[in-house]
Motif scaffolding. Structure first.
Motif, short mmCIF file in Angstrom:
data_model
loop_
_atom_site.label_atom_id
_atom_site.label_comp_id
_atom_site.label_asym_id
_atom_site.label_seq_id
_atom_site.Cartn_x
_atom_site.Cartn_y
_atom_site.Cartn_z
N PHE A 1 40.54 26.81 42.45
CA PHE A 1 40.65 28.25 42.23
C PHE A 1 39.50 29.00 42.88
CE2 PHE A 1 43.19 27.12 38.25
CZ PHE A 1 44.40 27.36 38.87
N LEU A 2 38.30 28.47 42.77
CA LEU A 2 37.14 29.14 43.37
C LEU A 2 37.24 29.14 44.89
CD1 LEU A 2 34.32 27.76 41.05
CD2 LEU A 2 35.24 30.09 41.10
N SER A 3 37.73 28.05 45.46
CA SER A 3 37.90 27.99 46.91
C SER A 3 38.97 28.97 47.37
CB SER A 3 38.26 26.57 47.34
OG SER A 3 38.43 26.49 48.74
N ALA A 4 40.05 29.09 46.60
CA ALA A 4 41.10 30.05 46.94
C ALA A 4 40.57 31.47 46.90
CB ALA A 4 42.29 29.89 46.00
N ALA A 5 39.77 31.79 45.87
CA ALA A 5 39.19 33.13 45.77
C ALA A 5 38.27 33.41 46.95
CB ALA A 5 38.42 33.26 44.45
N ALA A 6 37.46 32.42 47.34
CA ALA A 6 36.57 32.60 48.48
C ALA A 6 37.37 32.81 49.76
CB ALA A 6 35.65 31.39 48.61
N CYS A 7 38.45 32.05 49.91
CA CYS A 7 39.31 32.21 51.08
C CYS A 7 39.90 33.62 51.14
CB CYS A 7 40.42 31.16 51.02
SG CYS A 7 41.67 31.30 52.31
N LEU A 8 40.25 34.17 49.98
CA LEU A 8 40.81 35.52 49.91
C LEU A 8 39.73 36.60 50.01
CD1 LEU A 8 43.37 35.01 46.99
CD2 LEU A 8 43.88 35.09 49.44
N ASP A 9 38.46 36.18 49.90
CA ASP A 9 37.33 37.12 49.87
C ASP A 9 37.44 38.06 48.67
OD1 ASP A 9 34.90 38.15 50.74
OD2 ASP A 9 35.84 39.65 52.04
N VAL A 10 37.75 37.46 47.52
CA VAL A 10 37.89 38.20 46.27
C VAL A 10 37.03 37.52 45.20
CG1 VAL A 10 39.49 38.91 44.44
CG2 VAL A 10 40.23 38.98 46.83
N ALA A 11 36.31 38.31 44.42
CA ALA A 11 35.48 37.75 43.35
C ALA A 11 36.36 37.11 42.29
CB ALA A 11 34.63 38.85 42.72
N PRO A 12 35.92 36.01 41.67
CA PRO A 12 36.74 35.34 40.65
C PRO A 12 37.22 36.26 39.54
CG PRO A 12 34.89 33.95 41.26
CD PRO A 12 34.67 35.26 41.95
N GLU A 13 36.36 37.19 39.11
CA GLU A 13 36.74 38.06 38.00
C GLU A 13 37.83 39.06 38.39
OE1 GLU A 13 32.71 39.60 39.59
OE2 GLU A 13 33.71 37.67 39.24
N SER A 14 38.11 39.19 39.68
CA SER A 14 39.19 40.07 40.13
C SER A 14 40.48 39.31 40.43
CB SER A 14 38.76 40.84 41.39
OG SER A 14 37.71 41.74 41.09
N CYS A 15 40.48 38.01 40.12
CA CYS A 15 41.66 37.17 40.33
C CYS A 15 42.36 36.89 38.99
CB CYS A 15 41.27 35.82 40.94
SG CYS A 15 40.47 35.91 42.55
N VAL A 16 43.67 36.76 39.05
CA VAL A 16 44.45 36.29 37.91
C VAL A 16 45.20 35.04 38.36
CG1 VAL A 16 46.40 36.74 36.37
CG2 VAL A 16 44.70 38.52 36.78
N VAL A 17 45.09 33.99 37.56
CA VAL A 17 45.75 32.72 37.84
C VAL A 17 47.09 32.67 37.10
CG1 VAL A 17 45.63 30.24 37.36
CG2 VAL A 17 43.63 31.44 38.29
N LEU A 18 48.09 32.11 37.75
CA LEU A 18 49.40 31.86 37.14
C LEU A 18 49.55 30.36 37.02
CD1 LEU A 18 51.36 34.31 39.46
CD2 LEU A 18 50.48 34.80 37.19
N GLU A 19 49.65 29.86 35.80
CA GLU A 19 49.61 28.41 35.56
C GLU A 19 50.63 27.97 34.53
OE1 GLU A 19 48.68 25.46 36.04
OE2 GLU A 19 47.08 25.55 37.52
N ASP A 20 51.09 26.73 34.68
CA ASP A 20 51.98 26.16 33.67
C ASP A 20 51.34 25.00 32.92
OD1 ASP A 20 53.49 23.34 34.80
OD2 ASP A 20 52.28 24.53 36.17
N SER A 21 50.29 24.39 33.48
CA SER A 21 49.75 23.17 32.88
C SER A 21 48.45 23.43 32.13
CB SER A 21 49.49 22.11 33.96
OG SER A 21 48.32 22.42 34.69
N PRO A 22 48.22 22.68 31.05
CA PRO A 22 46.95 22.80 30.33
C PRO A 22 45.74 22.54 31.23
CG PRO A 22 48.55 21.66 28.97
CD PRO A 22 49.17 21.81 30.32
N ASN A 23 45.83 21.55 32.12
CA ASN A 23 44.70 21.28 33.01
C ASN A 23 44.41 22.47 33.92
OD1 ASN A 23 43.79 18.59 32.36
ND2 ASN A 23 45.75 17.85 33.14
N GLY A 24 45.46 23.14 34.39
CA GLY A 24 45.27 24.31 35.22
C GLY A 24 44.67 25.47 34.46
#
Length: 221
Positions: free
Chosen positions: A148-171
């Motif tokens: 998730f952190l790598s994806a945010a960096a790739c998007l050039d967006v701070a983690p706190e401005s991202c929302v994750v969509l997940e189905d699994s407890p590990n995610g």
């Protein structure tokens, strides 16, 4: 912080590849007179090496299994069932609505790049995502936050401005560790099971019109 990015999990969230896995493993378990328990199986979702189904089957039955033969059988039937799955309800509509608002999109998955991008291309949505991060990038898999952190960096967006969509407890644990809000959309097999902390729980992404969901997430900041 303004909502600037959505980061999608893949397996179970964009495409239900998890129910086919449970179906095939359950068939194999029943052949040996055993039952596959969802609360055990769920530990393998969204990660690697989280659950050893054949090790557990050996423990339950006392039978030494031909694991390679079972894995080959599983893979063949599993892929065939996955190929019959449509995109999960609401996925395509949310992608379209988010892009209209200028929200950046990524996929972050513990699966391989070949697996994830192959299905994204198959369903003709790969070009909708600005970034895809998988275990093939050499990152720690979920529940570590690295994908998730790598994806945010790739998007050039701070983690706190991202929302994750997940189905699994590990995610969901990975999203929390990354400092991101998380929408939990568990597959039906997990409906009755407790989940890690999350911002919002939905039965599917079609529960709310996409514009309403995005408005809700914007207000949650």
């Amino acid at each position: 912080m303004t909502l600037k990015a959505l980061i999608f999990d893949f397996d179970g969230l964009i495409l239900d590849t998890e129910t086919p896995d449970f179906i095939v493993l359950s068939e194999q378990y029943r052949r040996y007179g055993a039952d596959l328990r969802p609360e055990r199986w769920m530990h393998g979702l969204g990660t690697t090496d989280g659950y050893d189904p054949y090790g557990e089957l050996e423990s339950l039955t006392g039978v030494i299994l031909d694991r390679e033969a079972l894995r080959r059988e599983h893979r063949e039937r599993y892929v065939a069932l996955c190929a019959q799955q449509p995109l999960q309800p609401g996925v395509r509509e949310l992608i379209v609505a988010a892009r209209k608002r200028g929200i950046r999109l990524a996929v972050a998955s513990s699966a391989s790049r070949e697996w994830v991008e192959g299905w994204l291309e198959h369903h003709r949505i790969r070009d909708s995502f600005h970034c895809v991060r998988t275990r093939s990038d050499g990152l720690r898999v979920k529940p570590a936050p690295d994908l998730f952190l790598s994806a945010a960096a790739c998007l050039d967006v701070a983690p706190e401005s991202c929302v994750v969509l997940e189905d699994s407890p590990n995610g969901m644990r990975a999203a929390e560790a990354a400092g991101m809000r998380c929408i939990a959309v568990p597959v039906a097999l997990l409906d009755a099971l407790p989940l890690p902390p999350h911002t919002l729980r939905l039965r599917s992404l079609a529960d709310l019109p996409p514009e309403q969901l995005l408005d809700l997430l914007a207000r949650e900041n």
